[in-house]
Design an enzyme around this catalytic site. Structure first.
Site, PDB file in Angstrom:
ATOM      1  N   ARG A 230       1.848  -4.923   7.453  1.00  0.00           N
ATOM      2  CA  ARG A 230       2.785  -4.690   6.343  1.00  0.00           C
ATOM      3  C   ARG A 230       3.955  -3.358   6.871  1.00  0.00           C
ATOM      4  O   ARG A 230       3.550  -2.507   7.259  1.00  0.00           O
ATOM      5  CB  ARG A 230       2.301  -4.269   5.120  1.00  0.00           C
ATOM      6  CG  ARG A 230       3.454  -4.088   3.848  1.00  0.00           C
ATOM      7  CD  ARG A 230       2.882  -3.503   2.794  1.00  0.00           C
ATOM      8  NE  ARG A 230       4.205  -3.093   1.856  1.00  0.00           N
ATOM      9  CZ  ARG A 230       4.302  -1.981   1.124  1.00  0.00           C
ATOM     10  NH1 ARG A 230       3.156  -1.313   0.883  1.00  0.00           N
ATOM     11  NH2 ARG A 230       5.509  -1.883   0.370  1.00  0.00           N
TER      12      ARG A 230
ATOM     13  N   HIS B 141      12.165   0.139   0.971  1.00  0.00           N
ATOM     14  CA  HIS B 141      11.394   0.987   1.168  1.00  0.00           C
ATOM     15  C   HIS B 141      12.023   2.298   1.018  1.00  0.00           C
ATOM     16  O   HIS B 141      11.866   3.225   1.865  1.00  0.00           O
ATOM     17  CB  HIS B 141      10.347   1.006   2.115  1.00  0.00           C
ATOM     18  CG  HIS B 141       8.739   1.680   1.805  1.00  0.00           C
ATOM     19  ND1 HIS B 141       7.637   1.038   2.142  1.00  0.00           N
ATOM     20  CD2 HIS B 141       8.533   2.909   1.187  1.00  0.00           C
ATOM     21  CE1 HIS B 141       6.857   2.045   1.712  1.00  0.00           C
ATOM     22  NE2 HIS B 141       7.373   2.986   1.392  1.00  0.00           N
TER      23      HIS B 141
ATOM     24  N   GLU C 271       7.345   0.312  -4.855  1.00  0.00           N
ATOM     25  CA  GLU C 271       7.271   1.367  -5.808  1.00  0.00           C
ATOM     26  C   GLU C 271       8.613   1.815  -6.442  1.00  0.00           C
ATOM     27  O   GLU C 271       8.974   2.974  -6.158  1.00  0.00           O
ATOM     28  CB  GLU C 271       6.544   2.588  -5.183  1.00  0.00           C
ATOM     29  CG  GLU C 271       5.049   2.134  -4.820  1.00  0.00           C
ATOM     30  CD  GLU C 271       4.414   3.588  -3.902  1.00  0.00           C
ATOM     31  OE1 GLU C 271       3.227   3.445  -3.924  1.00  0.00           O
ATOM     32  OE2 GLU C 271       4.933   4.480  -3.934  1.00  0.00           O
TER      33      GLU C 271
ATOM     34  N   ASN D 176      -0.409  -0.711  -4.828  1.00  0.00           N
ATOM     35  CA  ASN D 176      -0.652   0.468  -4.365  1.00  0.00           C
ATOM     36  C   ASN D 176      -1.831   1.501  -5.200  1.00  0.00           C
ATOM     37  O   ASN D 176      -1.181   1.576  -6.184  1.00  0.00           O
ATOM     38  CB  ASN D 176       0.359   1.417  -3.797  1.00  0.00           C
ATOM     39  CG  ASN D 176       1.374   0.490  -2.962  1.00  0.00           C
ATOM     40  OD1 ASN D 176       1.119  -0.483  -2.382  1.00  0.00           O
ATOM     41  ND2 ASN D 176       2.610   1.079  -2.802  1.00  0.00           N
TER      42      ASN D 176
ATOM     43  N   TYR E 261      -4.091   4.821  -5.195  1.00  0.00           N
ATOM     44  CA  TYR E 261      -4.364   6.327  -4.640  1.00  0.00           C
ATOM     45  C   TYR E 261      -5.493   6.974  -5.361  1.00  0.00           C
ATOM     46  O   TYR E 261      -6.541   7.462  -4.933  1.00  0.00           O
ATOM     47  CB  TYR E 261      -3.353   7.200  -4.103  1.00  0.00           C
ATOM     48  CG  TYR E 261      -2.454   6.584  -3.082  1.00  0.00           C
ATOM     49  CD1 TYR E 261      -2.957   6.606  -1.623  1.00  0.00           C
ATOM     50  CD2 TYR E 261      -1.553   5.991  -3.117  1.00  0.00           C
ATOM     51  CE1 TYR E 261      -2.354   6.140  -0.619  1.00  0.00           C
ATOM     52  CE2 TYR E 261      -0.537   5.370  -2.248  1.00  0.00           C
ATOM     53  CZ  TYR E 261      -1.091   5.531  -0.898  1.00  0.00           C
ATOM     54  OH  TYR E 261      -0.459   4.904   0.210  1.00  0.00           O
TER      55      TYR E 261
ATOM     56  N   GLU F  66      -1.348  -0.878  -0.357  1.00  0.00           N
ATOM     57  CA  GLU F  66      -1.394   0.724   0.163  1.00  0.00           C
ATOM     58  C   GLU F  66      -2.730   1.212  -0.580  1.00  0.00           C
ATOM     59  O   GLU F  66      -2.959   1.134  -1.799  1.00  0.00           O
ATOM     60  CB  GLU F  66      -0.418   1.689   0.013  1.00  0.00           C
ATOM     61  CG  GLU F  66       1.005   1.240   0.499  1.00  0.00           C
ATOM     62  CD  GLU F  66       2.084   2.440   0.182  1.00  0.00           C
ATOM     63  OE1 GLU F  66       1.780   3.529  -0.112  1.00  0.00           O
ATOM     64  OE2 GLU F  66       3.137   1.964   0.418  1.00  0.00           O
TER      65      GLU F  66
END
Length: 455
Positions: free
Chosen positions: A77, A121, A166, A299, A301, A357
């Site tokens: 990606r 992005h 995002e 994504n 985290y 991600e």
């Protein structure tokens, strides 16, 4: 215990973005991006660095492909730099820019890696920012024009496209917090930018489908599940507030065609909106935004634990001490990936999900022999892949996983201070040095399985 085996055909990849790794700013006709301008501003980047060279992947992409091929990965990606295709954000394509990505895609395919390009992005051409950027409706239309140029060139080989990455970060961090480009601190600008980003996604998705009818189209949202610190009503409402502000404001429009009304009421009460009517939404917008997705990119985290502060307002609570967090200050919480995915499945029922991600920032030193043990990153990845496997067993349709990131890079407002890479990038030479996590992840990809412990 037996290894956790993933389904046949599961996608194993790594992720990067153009602004963070390419460098070559100003070369071969590339225009200025908002991040080039923002990074040049005094005090905007924590360590004072700029992404002019970054990891120099623009010149070293063949070496980077070899890293991925040697790891046994089957997908990459990356993002396309809008200023490299249209230096001013509009008009004909810069031939050298298209040639670069054309060669990159061919190189990936020759190495057995499926290209997963992201069209946007965060590197908006500065010339578009000078005309209002994402607070201007025009920018959504320009994104669609840019998409048409890229897909016309690469669409015969690229089968899956991400429109943008995002939108929460681009809108909120860039237009309300001011810690990302373009550095604004205006809540109404952030809400307007958020809508135009989603509108741009809808317009670009339509262009992709018209230009490459066989292609699949998706978008990538960051997911941060919210929980109350306690079961008290005030803490649970604080979690509801965060979930709406961070997650649902960007997911509901995609799947329901509406912004969540409780969040609208929250923003009116906070003074971010003058009233419940959303002036930036025009007839037909939400139908474009909510066009069916072929896949949803997620994504993840960490989670957010929320509580009501002494003034009754929502605030974050960090449930673990500093030494148990990543270098970003984030709690390591694999269970949040499982819970978050199950929430997404229940709320939205997407056809397919890719984890686009997931990773951790740790700066572990090299040993005298040159090796870089990074056991905390290995533990982080193992824990999250275990949670992902469990979510899939519970019915979440996940088709692939992309680790962030292939290598250390320009981490936006933090500069080069935070190290997310499976590979370290040696200062000066920019040589890529595999950490132990790169070797561990390579074993996972080759085996299509996560061992319960080291062999």
């Amino acid at each position: 215990m037996c290894p956790l085996i993933f389904p046949d055909g599961f996608t194993w990849g790594v992720a990067t973005s153009a602004q963070q790794i390419e460098g070559a700013v100003g070369q071969d006709g590339r225009g200025e991006s908002i991040w080039d301008r923002f990074a040049a501003g005094p005090g905007n980047i924590e360590d004072g660095t700029v992404p002019t060279v970054a990891c120099d992947s623009y010149h070293r992409w063949r070496d980077d492909i070899k890293l991925m091929r040697d790891m046994g990965l089957n997908a990459y990606r990356f993002s396309v730099a809008w200023p490299r295709i249209q230096p001013t954000g509009q008009g004909p394509a810069n031939a050298a820019g298209l040639d670069y990505y054309d060669a990159l895609v061919d190189g990936l395919l020759e190495a057995g890696l499926e290209p997963f390009p992201t069209l946007y992005h965060w590197d908006l051409p500065q010339a578009l920012q000078d005309r209002g950027g994402w607070t201007s409706r025009e920018t959504a239309a320009r994104l669609a024009d840019y998409a048409a140029l890229v897909v016309a060139r690469l669409g015969d080989r690229v089968k899956r496209w991400v429109t943008l990455n995002e939108p929460w970060c681009a809108a909120h961090l860039g237009h309300q917090e001011g810690c990302h480009a373009p550095g604004l601190k205006n809540p109404m600008a952030a809400l307007t930018a958020a809508h135009h980003l989603l509108l741009g996604h809808g317009l670009a998705a339509g262009v992709i489908r018209d230009t490459a009818p066989a292609a699949e189209v998706g978008i990538v949202n960051i997911m941060c599940p919210a929980e109350g610190r306690t079961g008290a009503a005030a803490d649970l409402d604080a979690a509801r507030w965060f979930d709406g502000f961070f997650n649902r404001w960007y997911m509901d429009p995609l799947f329901t065609g509406n912004y969540p009304q409780d969040v609208v009421a929250d923003r009116v009460a906070a003074g971010d909106l003058p009233g419940p009517e959303l002036s930036f939404v025009r007839p037909g917008d939400m139908e474009l935004v909510a066009a069916p997705l072929d896949f949803l990119g997620i994504n993840y985290y960490s989670r957010s634990v929320m509580e009501a502060g002494p003034d009754g307002q929502p605030r974050a609570h960090l449930p673990v001490p500093e030494e148990e967090r990543t270098d970003m200050g984030w709690e390591v919480y694999p269970e949040g990936l499982r819970r978050g995915l199950l929430n997404v499945l229940r709320r939205y029922n997407p056809a397919r999900i890719y984890i686009m991600e997931n990773g951790a920032a740790y700066d572990d030193p090299a040993l005298p022999d040159g090796s870089i043990p990074d056991p905390r990153r290995v533990d982080y990845l193992r824990g999250h892949l275990t949670a992902l496997h469990q979510a899939m067993a519970e019915g979440v349709p996940v088709a692939g996983y992309f680790c962030w990131s292939l290598m250390d890079n320009f981490e936006w407002g933090l500069g080069f201070a935070k190290k997310f890479g499976l590979h370290a990038v040696e200062e000066g030479t920019l040589r890529r040095i595999p950490r132990d996590s790169a070797r561990w992840y390579a074993r996972v990809a080759r085996a299509n399985a996560v061992e319960d412990q080291e062999a």
